[in-house]
Design an enzyme around this catalytic site. Structure first.
Site, PDB file in Angstrom:
ATOM      1  N   SER A  23      17.623  -1.913   2.191  1.00  0.00           N
ATOM      2  CA  SER A  23      16.386  -1.140   2.354  1.00  0.00           C
ATOM      3  C   SER A  23      16.647   0.349   2.480  1.00  0.00           C
ATOM      4  O   SER A  23      15.730   1.141   2.680  1.00  0.00           O
ATOM      5  CB  SER A  23      15.619  -1.645   3.581  1.00  0.00           C
ATOM      6  OG  SER A  23      16.465  -1.660   4.712  1.00  0.00           O
ATOM      7  N   ASN A 110      15.847  -5.769  14.959  1.00  0.00           N
ATOM      8  CA  ASN A 110      14.430  -6.153  14.946  1.00  0.00           C
ATOM      9  C   ASN A 110      13.580  -5.241  15.841  1.00  0.00           C
ATOM     10  O   ASN A 110      12.526  -4.770  15.428  1.00  0.00           O
ATOM     11  CB  ASN A 110      14.269  -7.608  15.368  1.00  0.00           C
ATOM     12  CG  ASN A 110      14.936  -8.559  14.396  1.00  0.00           C
ATOM     13  OD1 ASN A 110      15.395  -8.127  13.337  1.00  0.00           O
ATOM     14  ND2 ASN A 110      15.006  -9.822  14.738  1.00  0.00           N
ATOM     15  N   HIS A 156     -30.575   5.477  -5.656  1.00  0.00           N
ATOM     16  CA  HIS A 156     -30.386   4.823  -6.976  1.00  0.00           C
ATOM     17  C   HIS A 156     -29.994   5.837  -8.055  1.00  0.00           C
ATOM     18  O   HIS A 156     -30.303   5.635  -9.232  1.00  0.00           O
ATOM     19  CB  HIS A 156     -31.656   4.087  -7.421  1.00  0.00           C
ATOM     20  CG  HIS A 156     -32.270   3.231  -6.356  1.00  0.00           C
ATOM     21  ND1 HIS A 156     -31.917   1.929  -6.144  1.00  0.00           N
ATOM     22  CD2 HIS A 156     -33.199   3.530  -5.406  1.00  0.00           C
ATOM     23  CE1 HIS A 156     -32.614   1.438  -5.127  1.00  0.00           C
ATOM     24  NE2 HIS A 156     -33.391   2.393  -4.647  1.00  0.00           N
ATOM     25  N   SER A 277      -7.954  20.249 -22.026  1.00  0.00           N
ATOM     26  CA  SER A 277      -7.687  19.166 -22.966  1.00  0.00           C
ATOM     27  C   SER A 277      -6.693  19.668 -24.005  1.00  0.00           C
ATOM     28  O   SER A 277      -6.703  20.841 -24.375  1.00  0.00           O
ATOM     29  CB  SER A 277      -8.995  18.762 -23.641  1.00  0.00           C
ATOM     30  OG  SER A 277      -8.731  18.165 -24.888  1.00  0.00           O
ATOM     31  N   LYS A 283     -12.884  22.271 -23.158  1.00  0.00           N
ATOM     32  CA  LYS A 283     -12.941  21.399 -21.985  1.00  0.00           C
ATOM     33  C   LYS A 283     -12.343  22.003 -20.727  1.00  0.00           C
ATOM     34  O   LYS A 283     -11.355  22.717 -20.751  1.00  0.00           O
ATOM     35  CB  LYS A 283     -12.199  20.094 -22.283  1.00  0.00           C
ATOM     36  CG  LYS A 283     -12.867  19.272 -23.343  1.00  0.00           C
ATOM     37  CD  LYS A 283     -13.971  18.423 -22.774  1.00  0.00           C
ATOM     38  CE  LYS A 283     -13.339  17.163 -22.247  1.00  0.00           C
ATOM     39  NZ  LYS A 283     -14.291  16.124 -21.992  1.00  0.00           N
ATOM     40  N   ASN A 285     -11.714  20.010 -17.197  1.00  0.00           N
ATOM     41  CA  ASN A 285     -11.910  18.678 -16.630  1.00  0.00           C
ATOM     42  C   ASN A 285     -11.651  18.616 -15.115  1.00  0.00           C
ATOM     43  O   ASN A 285     -10.767  19.297 -14.611  1.00  0.00           O
ATOM     44  CB  ASN A 285     -10.978  17.679 -17.320  1.00  0.00           C
ATOM     45  CG  ASN A 285     -11.311  17.521 -18.794  1.00  0.00           C
ATOM     46  OD1 ASN A 285     -12.472  17.641 -19.180  1.00  0.00           O
ATOM     47  ND2 ASN A 285     -10.299  17.288 -19.605  1.00  0.00           N
ATOM     48  N   GLU A 290     -10.907  13.108 -10.189  1.00  0.00           N
ATOM     49  CA  GLU A 290     -10.702  11.799 -10.823  1.00  0.00           C
ATOM     50  C   GLU A 290      -9.456  11.105 -10.269  1.00  0.00           C
ATOM     51  O   GLU A 290      -9.444   9.892 -10.047  1.00  0.00           O
ATOM     52  CB  GLU A 290     -10.596  11.957 -12.346  1.00  0.00           C
ATOM     53  CG  GLU A 290     -11.938  12.321 -12.972  1.00  0.00           C
ATOM     54  CD  GLU A 290     -11.826  12.716 -14.448  1.00  0.00           C
ATOM     55  OE1 GLU A 290     -10.778  12.473 -15.070  1.00  0.00           O
ATOM     56  OE2 GLU A 290     -12.800  13.289 -14.960  1.00  0.00           O
ATOM     57  N   TYR A 317      10.494 -12.214  14.004  1.00  0.00           N
ATOM     58  CA  TYR A 317      10.819 -11.380  12.849  1.00  0.00           C
ATOM     59  C   TYR A 317      11.237 -12.226  11.652  1.00  0.00           C
ATOM     60  O   TYR A 317      11.948 -13.225  11.786  1.00  0.00           O
ATOM     61  CB  TYR A 317      11.964 -10.400  13.186  1.00  0.00           C
ATOM     62  CG  TYR A 317      12.367  -9.572  11.984  1.00  0.00           C
ATOM     63  CD1 TYR A 317      11.683  -8.421  11.648  1.00  0.00           C
ATOM     64  CD2 TYR A 317      13.399  -9.987  11.136  1.00  0.00           C
ATOM     65  CE1 TYR A 317      12.020  -7.680  10.518  1.00  0.00           C
ATOM     66  CE2 TYR A 317      13.741  -9.258  10.005  1.00  0.00           C
ATOM     67  CZ  TYR A 317      13.038  -8.100   9.710  1.00  0.00           C
ATOM     68  OH  TYR A 317      13.364  -7.382   8.597  1.00  0.00           O
ATOM     69  N   LYS A 325       7.278  -1.303   4.411  1.00  0.00           N
ATOM     70  CA  LYS A 325       7.626   0.119   4.393  1.00  0.00           C
ATOM     71  C   LYS A 325       7.188   0.879   3.147  1.00  0.00           C
ATOM     72  O   LYS A 325       6.413   1.851   3.259  1.00  0.00           O
ATOM     73  CB  LYS A 325       9.125   0.289   4.597  1.00  0.00           C
ATOM     74  CG  LYS A 325       9.483  -0.161   5.987  1.00  0.00           C
ATOM     75  CD  LYS A 325      10.906  -0.089   6.366  1.00  0.00           C
ATOM     76  CE  LYS A 325      11.039  -0.836   7.672  1.00  0.00           C
ATOM     77  NZ  LYS A 325      10.649  -2.277   7.585  1.00  0.00           N
TER      78      LYS A 325
HETATM   79  N1  ARG Z   1      15.547  -3.456   6.982  1.00  0.00           N
HETATM   80  C1  ARG Z   1      14.996  -4.370   7.934  1.00  0.00           C
HETATM   81  C2  ARG Z   1      13.476  -4.224   7.946  1.00  0.00           C
HETATM   82  O1  ARG Z   1      13.017  -3.291   7.421  1.00  0.00           O
HETATM   83  C3  ARG Z   1      15.550  -4.067   9.277  1.00  0.00           C
HETATM   84  C4  ARG Z   1      15.521  -5.218  10.235  1.00  0.00           C
HETATM   85  C5  ARG Z   1      16.583  -6.187   9.865  1.00  0.00           C
HETATM   86  N2  ARG Z   1      16.596  -7.290  10.766  1.00  0.00           N
HETATM   87  C6  ARG Z   1      17.122  -8.468  10.418  1.00  0.00           C
HETATM   88  N3  ARG Z   1      17.053  -9.403  11.292  1.00  0.00           N
HETATM   89  N4  ARG Z   1      17.650  -8.666   9.246  1.00  0.00           N
HETATM   90  O2  ARG Z   1      12.758  -5.055   8.437  1.00  0.00           O
END
Ligand code: ARG
Length: 470
Positions: A23, A110, A156, A277, A283, A285, A290, A317, A325
């Site tokens: 991650s 966690n 309306h 454009s 134009k 725009n 938008e 968890y 994320k």
């Molecule tokens: N990258 C993990 C997350 O975003 C971090 C927590 C990892 N915990 C685990 N038990 N593998 O959730």
């Protein structure tokens, strides 16, 4: 591949598995929060006698060094680490040796990730609130300048009754004000600290959770360790509030697009906030409006995505939760961009007062007032409604507005009408007679503007950043 958990494994992780699991490409966004959380944790461990003061000082110095080096660019966060937590811990051990290996005592990734994400979003709730505050200031300025800019109000998408631009913009003021109060509520509810919950069941060390919560400026510690690591409600609430903000911006954008069209010409967007454009030289725009309207779908998507991710997850968890994320970060960045750009666009737009007023003069926006005139002369409202309906029909046939009918024509359908009907249905009278609170008449609008000014003063930076965390 740098991992925190090699001990019980006899084989290297498959490279594709490693990539799929990692991650760091996105959780590096909260490197600062991760380091601050660790600092609070270490201070507490020393206070509780779990680490020595010397170890604490070494770790704090090491963490400060990592923070400094990441910020000035000398230390690059690379995908050689699984996540930001591993990156910080590995770097700490490189820098200070064995003491660094004690950082993770009494902690799990966690509770760590739950804390990091909370610290990160808590700041973003404040940032979004401040952006909305600026937008509200811009709207209030437009309102003050347009107390007698008459325009048609619509239902309306048909012209309904005359209002003023101040009144119309005032509707959006209320919406964004509610958005701010939602952010405020979320902030209060989320402001409890999960650190110390461990993997899910707390720890056997004598941690002082209230102390770390205090250092990190939370109201206090969370009260259930399972919920602490399994809860993402605050993200769902935040995404929901962000979605509502986008819904409001999108409705506003839709009106800007309509108003800026050749047909309406109520406003003209500034060149700096318009685009051209590649083929049609004439134009100009409204791409910004938008895009704001378009990006609304993306933010709703984040909300739906996280709701769906969370719905089947058993306590506590599970790795599914790593999916919280990217979409949250994307939604936050999207909304921040949209509020800022929208504000710039509306602040620089020119309102074509005469076009708006002219539009209100046509389309029978004063028909209700003609009926009210009769009511004030003793005619029951339902009859008055019918009489004015007949007059409107006549005007449609003659292709003229009500005030171009001669007095004889008025009287022909109802003898109650007198010369003062013209004054009674003038745009100015129609608006200025509406002075119950919340209505467009100047007297009412001036009171509302005062109330909104007071609101802005009382709620200036009602949510704010901390000078220094930890
Ligand atoms: N990258 C993990 C997350 O975003 C971090 C927590 C990892 N915990 C685990 N038990 N593998 O959730």
């Amino acid at each position: 591949m740098a991992q925190l958990w090699g001990g019980r494994f006899t084989k290297e992780t498959d490279q594709l598995v490693y990539n799929f699991n990692a991650s760091i490409s996105f959780d590096q966004k909260f490197y600062r929060q991760d380091i601050l959380g660790s600092m609070a944790h270490v201070k507490m461990l020393a206070k509780q006698g779990i680490l020595t003061e010397e170890e604490r000082d070494q770790i704090l110095e090491g963490l400060q060094g990592i923070l400094r080096d990441v910020e000035d660019g000398t230390l690059k966060i690379t995908d050689q680490y699984e996540d930001i937590h591993s990156f910080v811990e590995a770097n700490l051990i490189d820098r200070i040796g064995d003491a660094g290996k004690k950082l993770h005592t009494g902690r799990s990734r966690n509770d760590q990730v739950a804390l990091d994400m909370k610290l990160y979003t808590r700041e973003e709730v404040v940032t979004v609130d401040h952006l909305l505050e600026e937008l509200l200031k811009t709207l209030l300025k437009i309102m003050e300048e347009n107390l007698d800019t008459y325009m048609p109000g619509f239902t309306h998408l048909q012209k309904a009754q005359p209002i003023t631009l101040a009144h119309h913009i005032g509707a959006y003021f209320e919406m964004f004000k509610r958005d701010r109060s939602r952010l405020y509520d979320i902030y209060q509810r989320m402001n409890v600290c999960p650190l110390g919950a461990g993997a899910l069941a707390g720890t056997t060390y004598p941690l002082d959770r209230a102390y770390t919560a205090g250092l990190l400026k939370f109201e206090g510690p969370t009260l259930n360790s399972i919920d602490s690591v399994a809860d993402r409600d605050y993200l769902i609430e935040f995404l929901s509030a962000l979605s509502t903000i986008m819904m409001h911006l999108s409705r506003f954008s839709e009106e800007v697009i309509l108003w800026n069209s050749n047909e309406y010409q109520f406003i003209e967007l500034d060149d700096a906030y318009s685009t051209g454009s590649s083929i049609m030289p004439q134009k100009k725009n409204p791409d910004i409006a938008e895009l704001v309207r378009g990006k609304t779908g993306r933010v709703y998507g984040a909300l739906m995505s996280l709701l769906t991710t969370m719905k089947g997850i058993p306590l506590a968890y599970n790795k599914d939760m790593q999916e919280d994320k990217e979409l949250t970060f994307d939604a936050i960045d999207t909304v921040k961009g949209c509020i800022s750009l929208f504000q710039g666009m509306i602040a620089t737009a020119k309102f074509n007062k005469t076009v708006m007023e002219d539009s209100a003069k046509h389309g029978f926006t004063n028909a209700t007032d003609a009926a009210d005139y009769l009511v004030n002369h003793g005619v029951p409202f339902r009859d008055a409604h019918g009489i004015v309906g007949q007059l409107v029909l006549r005007c449609i046939e003659k292709k003229i507005p009500l005030d171009e009918l001669s007095l004889e024509e008025w009287k022909e359908i109802c003898p109650v009408f007198e010369e003062d009907i013209y004054e009674a249905i003038s745009l100015k009278t129609c608006v200025e007679k509406r002075v119950t609170i919340g209505a467009p008449g100047r007297a009412a609008m001036e009171q509302v503007i005062e109330a909104q000014k007071k609101y802005l003063q009382e709620n200036e930076k009602v949510l704010d950043f901390f000078e220094k965390l930890v």
